[in-house]
Design a protein around this motif. Structure first.
Motif, PDB file in Angstrom:
ATOM      1  N   SER A  61       1.077  -1.070   0.308  1.00 13.29           N
ATOM      2  CA  SER A  61      -0.087  -0.284   0.107  1.00 13.29           C
ATOM      3  C   SER A  61       0.520   1.309   0.303  1.00 13.29           C
ATOM      4  CB  SER A  61      -0.526   0.063   1.343  1.00 13.29           C
ATOM      5  OG  SER A  61      -1.548  -0.849   0.784  1.00 13.29           O
ATOM      6  N   PHE A  62       2.361   1.274   0.548  1.00 10.18           N
ATOM      7  CA  PHE A  62       3.065   2.397   0.363  1.00 10.18           C
ATOM      8  C   PHE A  62       3.211   3.165  -0.565  1.00 10.18           C
ATOM      9  CE2 PHE A  62       7.096   3.761   0.312  1.00 10.18           C
ATOM     10  CZ  PHE A  62       7.421   4.826   1.070  1.00 10.18           C
ATOM     11  N   TRP A  63       3.589   1.462  -1.491  1.00  6.03           N
ATOM     12  CA  TRP A  63       4.366   2.291  -3.036  1.00  6.03           C
ATOM     13  C   TRP A  63       2.947   2.554  -3.802  1.00  6.03           C
ATOM     14  CZ3 TRP A  63       9.401   2.980  -3.133  1.00  6.03           C
ATOM     15  CH2 TRP A  63       9.841   2.200  -2.709  1.00  6.03           C
ATOM     16  N   ILE A  64       1.742   2.020  -3.858  1.00  8.08           N
ATOM     17  CA  ILE A  64       0.702   2.067  -4.633  1.00  8.08           C
ATOM     18  C   ILE A  64      -0.300   3.643  -4.059  1.00  8.08           C
ATOM     19  CG2 ILE A  64      -1.901   2.073  -4.560  1.00  8.08           C
ATOM     20  CD1 ILE A  64      -1.358  -0.451  -3.733  1.00  8.08           C
ATOM     21  N   LEU A  65       0.328   4.193  -2.602  1.00  6.09           N
ATOM     22  CA  LEU A  65       0.439   5.558  -2.612  1.00  6.09           C
ATOM     23  C   LEU A  65       1.138   6.918  -2.949  1.00  6.09           C
ATOM     24  CD1 LEU A  65      -0.965   4.857   1.244  1.00  6.09           C
ATOM     25  CD2 LEU A  65      -2.331   5.867  -0.258  1.00  6.09           C
TER      26      LEU A  65
END
Length: 235
Positions: A61-65
């Motif tokens: 989710s960090f990289w998606i954000l």
């Protein structure tokens, strides 16, 4: 709102170099004022262990954000940076008119930020992000392909939608991290996103401008922004 107006006022009497001198002197004065009157804490922050970073960097989710914030910044700062030269070079607009148009187009965005915050509370960040990316991407595409008759309308509408990303984006950022990791998540996400959205997007548009089509570069960025609607579903 103010940056294009400062440029235009200074350029009316001086060269472009003086614009940077004005900004530099202003920054030095503000630094001196804060050093004298500021109430910043005289203490060190809490140290962060490498395990904290590892946990965040391994979270998908960090990289998606990072990608979503990159697209959000591309739709605001990235496009904004290149709009004056695009309006002058491809639509034959006077520099003074282009700067005034870009400045005025940002005024209503202050109110729309509040609307974006209300919508995020009412409908949730995921739905708001999907709508914002779809509509902002479409209007950014329209800026790239619009005729001189319609481009001014598009320049006003696009930032009204784009600015709604930030309330929903920050809410999503807080939801995918624990309270102890939230500050680290923000400090990692935002610099990456500014590097891509605030640096990469204008460079891409400028590259297309060198090839003869600033509009093509803006349209390509608009197409990339629409993909955020799909990526939001993976949070």
């Amino acid at each position: 709102m103010v940056a294009p107006l400062i440029c235009e006022i200074v350029l009316h009497w001086f060269s472009w170099r003086v614009v940077f001198m004005v900004l530099g002197v202003g920054a030095l004065l503000l630094g001196a004022i804060f050093a004298r009157f500021g109430r910043g804490g005289e203490f060190s922050g809490q140290s962060v262990g490498y395990s904290s970073y590892g946990g965040i960097l391994s979270n998908p989710s960090f990289w998606i954000l990072v990608i979503l914030f990159s697209l959000g910044i591309s739709s605001t700062l990235g496009v904004y940076t290149m709009l004056p030269i695009f309006l002058v070079a491809e639509h034959g607009m006077l520099r003074s008119r282009a700067n005034a148009l870009v400045a005025l187009s940002r005024v209503a965005g202050v109110g729309m930020t509040l609307v974006g915050g209300w919508a995020t509370d009412r409908f949730g960040p995921q739905l708001v992000l999907r709508l914002v990316f779809l509509l902002t991407g479409a209007t950014t595409l329209f800026i790239g392909f619009a005729s001189s008759l319609w481009v001014e309308v598009a320049v006003f509408v696009q930032p009204l939608l784009a600015v709604c990303f930030f309330p929903a984006g920050l809410a999503a950022l807080s939801m995918v991290s624990s309270s102890k990791q939230r500050n680290i998540m923000v400090s990692l996400t935002v610099p990456f996103a500014f590097l891509i959205g605030g640096g990469g997007a204008p460079t891409l548009i400028g590259f297309f401008g060198d090839l003869g089509s600033f509009g093509g570069g803006i349209a390509l960025v608009g197409g990339a922004i629409t993909t955020g609607a799909v990526l939001t579903g993976f949070l």
